[in-house]
Design a protein around this motif. Sequence first.
Motif, short mmCIF file in Angstrom:
data_model
loop_
_atom_site.label_atom_id
_atom_site.label_comp_id
_atom_site.label_asym_id
_atom_site.label_seq_id
_atom_site.Cartn_x
_atom_site.Cartn_y
_atom_site.Cartn_z
N UNK A 64 0.82 -1.21 0.00
CA UNK A 64 0.00 0.00 0.00
C UNK A 64 0.86 1.26 0.00
N UNK A 65 2.00 1.21 0.67
CA UNK A 65 2.93 2.33 0.62
C UNK A 65 3.47 2.55 -0.78
N UNK A 206 -0.15 -5.39 5.38
CA UNK A 206 0.68 -5.98 4.34
C UNK A 206 -0.17 -6.80 3.36
N UNK A 207 0.35 -6.97 2.15
CA UNK A 207 -0.31 -7.74 1.08
C UNK A 207 -1.69 -7.20 0.73
N UNK A 208 -1.90 -5.89 0.87
CA UNK A 208 -3.24 -5.35 0.71
C UNK A 208 -3.16 -3.89 0.28
N UNK A 209 -4.09 -3.49 -0.61
CA UNK A 209 -4.21 -2.08 -1.00
C UNK A 209 -5.61 -1.61 -0.65
N UNK A 210 -5.69 -0.54 0.12
CA UNK A 210 -6.96 0.01 0.58
C UNK A 210 -7.11 1.43 0.05
N UNK A 211 -8.25 1.73 -0.56
CA UNK A 211 -8.45 3.03 -1.20
C UNK A 211 -8.41 4.19 -0.19
N UNK A 212 -9.02 4.00 0.98
CA UNK A 212 -9.04 5.08 1.97
C UNK A 212 -7.65 5.38 2.49
N UNK A 213 -6.85 4.33 2.69
CA UNK A 213 -5.47 4.52 3.14
C UNK A 213 -4.65 5.21 2.06
N UNK A 214 -4.82 4.75 0.82
CA UNK A 214 -4.10 5.35 -0.30
C UNK A 214 -4.44 6.83 -0.44
N UNK A 215 -5.74 7.15 -0.37
CA UNK A 215 -6.17 8.54 -0.50
C UNK A 215 -5.61 9.40 0.62
N UNK A 216 -5.58 8.84 1.84
CA UNK A 216 -5.03 9.58 2.98
C UNK A 216 -3.57 9.92 2.75
N UNK A 217 -2.80 8.96 2.21
CA UNK A 217 -1.38 9.19 1.94
C UNK A 217 -1.14 10.20 0.83
N UNK A 218 -1.89 10.06 -0.25
CA UNK A 218 -1.71 10.96 -1.40
C UNK A 218 -2.15 12.38 -1.04
#
Length: 323
Positions: A64-65, A206-218
């Motif tokens: 996800x990172x 780990x081993x996972x991509x989450x849209x909310x987490x991704x959006x928070x990082x971006x």
Amino acid sequence: MSSDKTILTILNETIEPGESKEVSFDVANLHTSTPVHIPVIIERAKKPGPTVLFTAGIHGDEVNGVEIVRQIIAKGINKPKCGTIICMPVINIFGFINLNREFPDGRDLNRVFPGSPKGSLASRVAHKLIHEVIPHVDYIMDFHTGGSDRFNAPQIRIAEGERKPKQLAKIFGAPFILYSKNLNKSFRNTCAKLGKTLLLFEGGKSFHIDDLVTNSGVNGAKRVLNHLDMLSSKYKASTPKKTPIIIGESKWIRAKYSGMFKAVVKINSKVQKGDALGNITDPYGKLNYFVKAQNTGYIINVNEAPIVYQGDALFHISTKLKK
């Protein structure tokens, strides 16, 4: 600092103001003799300014990172209005290939900094990063996830008392800022000793991509770049929905029994002392143990594994908030 108009020389490549270049962070081949090229994407504006480094993949299973930095590149957010942006989406390429946290030598890259040119493979990567990349940068945003099915709420981790990182952490705007000590031989600790401002982002598992987490990082990255006057006018930095909650102290709630586990509380939520957070059962219908909050606080990590053993970390809960 790299805030002048001079040519930037990094990893044996030169990049002039206004130039874009992909350089290679190469350390070793695979055991098949196949070369491994680790791309480093560098974008420089003509106008001078700070140098920001985005890193991910220090642990090879924390995809996800990697996705956050990938989106920063793919969307063109890494093309600065001033200064320089360097992106290293996958530092531990060897672990990423095999979706392993560690290097092939079994070492955790985040425990061998500042490294050695004659040490293990992980130690050599750490040494090259610290000596050939970090001297050129002013700010670092390092993206991580939780591990072993433990899902982290989006959060920035900084050491208590660090004024500049705290200011930027508030601007980043993740739901939580967690005070955590700089671990010995970690990337964060080494950068702090070198006087570099680093924000460590944790989110997801780990081993996972989450849209909310991704959006928070971006979105957080855009806010920091906007604060540094580096965000291109093509983009807008959103205002966080809520002021980040600063967690001064926290603890893990651990499994009292081994068994099948199901959490009922949602990540990010505030719970009261005595609230049921989840339950542990056995396959035979004899055990049904309710895991309860031992104090009022925010749930910042939830174990999503269906099977747990006695002593396993189930929930990370805040115990003391700060201003």
